[in-house]
Design a protein around this motif. Structure first.
Motif, PDB file in Angstrom:
ATOM      1  N   SER A  71       0.818  -1.209   0.000  1.00  0.00           N
ATOM      2  CA  SER A  71       0.000   0.000   0.000  1.00  0.00           C
ATOM      3  C   SER A  71       0.850   1.257   0.000  1.00  0.00           C
ATOM      4  O   SER A  71       1.745   1.425   0.848  1.00  0.00           O
ATOM      5  CB  SER A  71      -0.916   0.022   1.225  1.00  0.00           C
ATOM      6  OG  SER A  71      -1.489   1.308   1.395  1.00  0.00           O
ATOM      7  N   PRO A  72       0.588   2.196  -0.913  1.00  0.00           N
ATOM      8  CA  PRO A  72       1.319   3.471  -0.915  1.00  0.00           C
ATOM      9  C   PRO A  72       1.095   4.281   0.369  1.00  0.00           C
ATOM     10  O   PRO A  72       1.904   5.156   0.681  1.00  0.00           O
ATOM     11  CB  PRO A  72       0.750   4.204  -2.136  1.00  0.00           C
ATOM     12  CG  PRO A  72       0.180   3.141  -3.004  1.00  0.00           C
ATOM     13  CD  PRO A  72      -0.323   2.072  -2.069  1.00  0.00           C
ATOM     14  N   MET A 137      -0.075   0.903 -10.698  1.00  0.00           N
ATOM     15  CA  MET A 137      -1.486   0.561 -10.582  1.00  0.00           C
ATOM     16  C   MET A 137      -2.032   0.928  -9.204  1.00  0.00           C
ATOM     17  O   MET A 137      -3.096   1.552  -9.079  1.00  0.00           O
ATOM     18  CB  MET A 137      -1.695  -0.934 -10.839  1.00  0.00           C
ATOM     19  CG  MET A 137      -3.145  -1.391 -10.683  1.00  0.00           C
ATOM     20  SD  MET A 137      -3.305  -3.188 -10.719  1.00  0.00           S
ATOM     21  CE  MET A 137      -2.873  -3.514 -12.408  1.00  0.00           C
ATOM     22  N   LEU A 138      -1.309   0.551  -8.157  1.00  0.00           N
ATOM     23  CA  LEU A 138      -1.788   0.833  -6.810  1.00  0.00           C
ATOM     24  C   LEU A 138      -1.819   2.332  -6.538  1.00  0.00           C
ATOM     25  O   LEU A 138      -2.751   2.833  -5.897  1.00  0.00           O
ATOM     26  CB  LEU A 138      -0.913   0.115  -5.781  1.00  0.00           C
ATOM     27  CG  LEU A 138      -1.064  -1.410  -5.752  1.00  0.00           C
ATOM     28  CD1 LEU A 138      -0.078  -2.026  -4.775  1.00  0.00           C
ATOM     29  CD2 LEU A 138      -2.496  -1.813  -5.389  1.00  0.00           C
ATOM     30  N   ASN A 139      -0.826   3.052  -7.033  1.00  0.00           N
ATOM     31  CA  ASN A 139      -0.845   4.504  -6.869  1.00  0.00           C
ATOM     32  C   ASN A 139      -2.061   5.114  -7.554  1.00  0.00           C
ATOM     33  O   ASN A 139      -2.686   6.044  -7.017  1.00  0.00           O
ATOM     34  CB  ASN A 139       0.433   5.129  -7.428  1.00  0.00           C
ATOM     35  CG  ASN A 139       1.617   4.964  -6.495  1.00  0.00           C
ATOM     36  OD1 ASN A 139       1.452   4.900  -5.288  1.00  0.00           O
ATOM     37  ND2 ASN A 139       2.808   4.881  -7.049  1.00  0.00           N
ATOM     38  N   GLY A 207     -12.480  -9.025  -7.991  1.00  0.00           N
ATOM     39  CA  GLY A 207     -11.783 -10.304  -7.889  1.00  0.00           C
ATOM     40  C   GLY A 207     -10.454 -10.298  -8.614  1.00  0.00           C
ATOM     41  O   GLY A 207      -9.486 -10.930  -8.160  1.00  0.00           O
ATOM     42  N   PHE A 208     -10.388  -9.604  -9.734  1.00  0.00           N
ATOM     43  CA  PHE A 208      -9.144  -9.534 -10.497  1.00  0.00           C
ATOM     44  C   PHE A 208      -8.047  -8.872  -9.677  1.00  0.00           C
ATOM     45  O   PHE A 208      -6.913  -9.366  -9.609  1.00  0.00           O
ATOM     46  CB  PHE A 208      -9.391  -8.751 -11.788  1.00  0.00           C
ATOM     47  CG  PHE A 208      -8.197  -8.633 -12.700  1.00  0.00           C
ATOM     48  CD1 PHE A 208      -7.702  -9.736 -13.373  1.00  0.00           C
ATOM     49  CD2 PHE A 208      -7.570  -7.403 -12.889  1.00  0.00           C
ATOM     50  CE1 PHE A 208      -6.599  -9.626 -14.227  1.00  0.00           C
ATOM     51  CE2 PHE A 208      -6.485  -7.275 -13.730  1.00  0.00           C
ATOM     52  CZ  PHE A 208      -5.999  -8.388 -14.403  1.00  0.00           C
ATOM     53  N   MET A 209      -8.376  -7.761  -9.013  1.00  0.00           N
ATOM     54  CA  MET A 209      -7.371  -7.074  -8.206  1.00  0.00           C
ATOM     55  C   MET A 209      -6.917  -7.941  -7.041  1.00  0.00           C
ATOM     56  O   MET A 209      -5.723  -8.005  -6.722  1.00  0.00           O
ATOM     57  CB  MET A 209      -7.927  -5.746  -7.695  1.00  0.00           C
ATOM     58  CG  MET A 209      -8.010  -4.653  -8.744  1.00  0.00           C
ATOM     59  SD  MET A 209      -6.418  -4.329  -9.552  1.00  0.00           S
ATOM     60  CE  MET A 209      -5.383  -3.962  -8.127  1.00  0.00           C
TER      61      MET A 209
END
Length: 506
Positions: A71-72, A137-139, A207-209
């Protein structure tokens, strides 16, 4: 905990992971911060207790942490440097069925490829793409929306690829992407960590994430229990001068001249905030109970009265005299086991929950924390954790249904782990009303801060136009999972709320 000697710059209402993350960032910025928690201990749904037998440590709510090391919001806080130790099982997510098949996801890409058989090459491509784009992606996904800069850095082709997933149902994505039924049940099965069923429009992205995160951050567990995450966050708050008061229930947020000015506790005590108040509480609680009605636009009040909560949750904890005797070896080595036989099984389960009845063949999320962390149980013994999604309330109430549905869950596990019941030393049952009593933010047993349906996300979480953590009251911010990006122990909701405070006060 002692009180501040003067009015704090900021008050944070609620000491869950988002509240503590917000407090940590404000304290790092030089604010004096007071965190007020209604319960007698911090953590919200991120706590650990002995609830079955002495020596068996059970997580009360959150138990697996795919965002914990990625997590950022958490990374700059260096939670391992604050004493948090992450543990991993060899397999992160196993999806067995009674027919003997089991698709499994691990942080080891080649182990996952072997598990998925003919779908292995497809997984290798997906995992390779994720490895190259994870940080960006998370950012993009966890930042304050619309996060245009982060999305541009993610790249147009990557956004297009993610959009193709986002516009698919779980069933549509799974059948288009994978050939085997075993692989096809993984993404829709993980989506049911929330209230997204396999046939829901635009439902595949959840679900993909989670599938991608299982393959990278993994379903890590904190050594000693989920409460270790809370302790690490609290250390980061307190080392910069922040203060926590437990047993301090906020009953009212007071505004003066259109600005949040103070809170009033249940005992009548009033505490002023010099600059800001961040509420790590449920959005309906904030807008319909903590604020005077004249401060909240009528449209927002109407939206909160019809606010869509996620599914209820029925959770169980067991003390076992040995590990669960799974038929499939991957399940015996997995941090999390998902019990969902097929796409049709998951779809029928979802229909029954939405019809307001207890599922006949419950889908389960099963946690084996003691496999990765032996401190959770006495030597040679184990804990087991499981939850199913259920209606928030049922006809006749939970008193008569609790034991009956608990037996149904154990029978479901027995299908996949013959001999499981013989290993049970004790069990603890948590119906939706028990979970809400444990943490008032879990309304109706909803673990996710409201529905994860795509129509309830981003600009509409919790209500347009108040999706950027600010509220109709100046100086008051919503920093709970009821704000974007929602469910998950990632701290992003609190972090983004703190950034909004700092921007407004600069």
């Amino acid at each position: 905990m002692t009180m501040q000697s003067r009015d704090p710059d900021a008050i944070v209402v609620g000491a869950g992971p988002n509240g503590l993350t917000a407090a940590a960032y404000l304290a790092r910025a030089g604010f004096s911060v007071l965190v007020l928690e209604a319960e007698q201990e911090p953590g919200g749904a991120v706590r650990t207790r002995e609830v079955t037998l002495p020596g068996f440590l059970h997580d009360l709510g959150a138990a697996f942490f795919p965002f914990g090391q990625t997590s950022p919001a958490f990374l700059p806080l260096d939670l391992p440097g604050a004493g948090l130790v992450w543990r991993h099982a060899p397999v992160d997510s196993a999806h067995p069925a009674p027919d003997g098949t089991c698709a499994s996801i691990a942080r080891d890409v080649e182990a996952t490829v072997r598990s998925l058989g003919e779908d292995g090459p497809t997984w290798r491509r997906i995992a390779g793409w994720h490895a190259a784009t994870r940080e960006r992606m998370l950012n993009a996904l966890l930042s304050t929306p619309p996060a245009l800069g982060s999305m541009l850095r993610f790249g147009p082709l990557n956004l297009l690829r993610l959009a193709q997933v986002a516009f698919s149902s779980g069933r549509g994505f799974a059948t288009r992407t994978f050939r085997t039924e075993a692989a096809r049940r993984v993404v829709p099965g993980l989506a049911l960590h929330t209230d997204v069923g396999p046939e829901d429009p635009c439902g595949a992205i959840v679900g993909f994430m989670l599938t991608l995160l299982a393959s990278s951050g993994g379903f890590a567990v904190p050594e000693g229990g989920a409460g270790a995450v809370t302790r690490a966050l609290l250390r980061r708050v307190e080392e910069r001068g922040g203060t926590l008061r437990c047993g301090a229930r906020v009953e009212k947020i007071i505004a003066r001249q259109g600005r949040a000015a103070a809170v009033q506790l249940a005992d009548g005590e009033e505490i002023a905030a010099r600059h800001a108040i961040i509420a790590d509480v449920a959005a309906p609680t904030l807008y319909l109970r903590l604020l005077d009605a004249q401060l909240v636009p009528a449209r927002v009040q109407r939206a909160m009265r019809r606010f869509r909560q996620g599914f209820g949750t029925f959770k169980m904890d067991w003390a076992l005299d040995g590990p669960a005797p799974w038929s499939h070896e991957d399940a015996a080595r997995a941090a999390v086991v998902h019990a969902g036989d097929s796409l049709d099984d998951l779809a029928e389960f979802t229909r029954q929950v939405r019809a307001g009845v207890l599922p006949e063949h419950p889908y389960l999320v099963i946690g084996q924390q003691s496999l990765a962390d032996p401190t959770r149980a006495p030597a040679g013994r184990h804990t087991l954790y499981a939850y199913s999604r259920v209606p928030s309330s049922i006809d006749g109430g939970w008193a008569d249904a609790r034991e009956r549905f608990a037996d149904r869950i154990e029978a479901r596990i027995e299908e996949l782990a013959p001999g499981f019941r013989q290993r049970i030393l004790a069990r603890r049952i948590w119906a939706p009303d028990d979970l809400e009593a444990m943490d008032a933010n879990l309304i109706g047993g909803d673990l996710g801060g409201g529905s994860a349906d795509i129509r309830h996300q981003i600009f509409f979480r919790p209500v347009f136009p108040y999706f950027r953590y600010r509220t109709p009251v100046r100086g008051l911010y919503l920093g709970s999972s009821y704000a974007h990006p929602g469910a998950g122990v990632h701290g992003a909701c609190g972090h983004n709320a703190a950034l909004a405070v700092l921007q407004d006060e600069s």
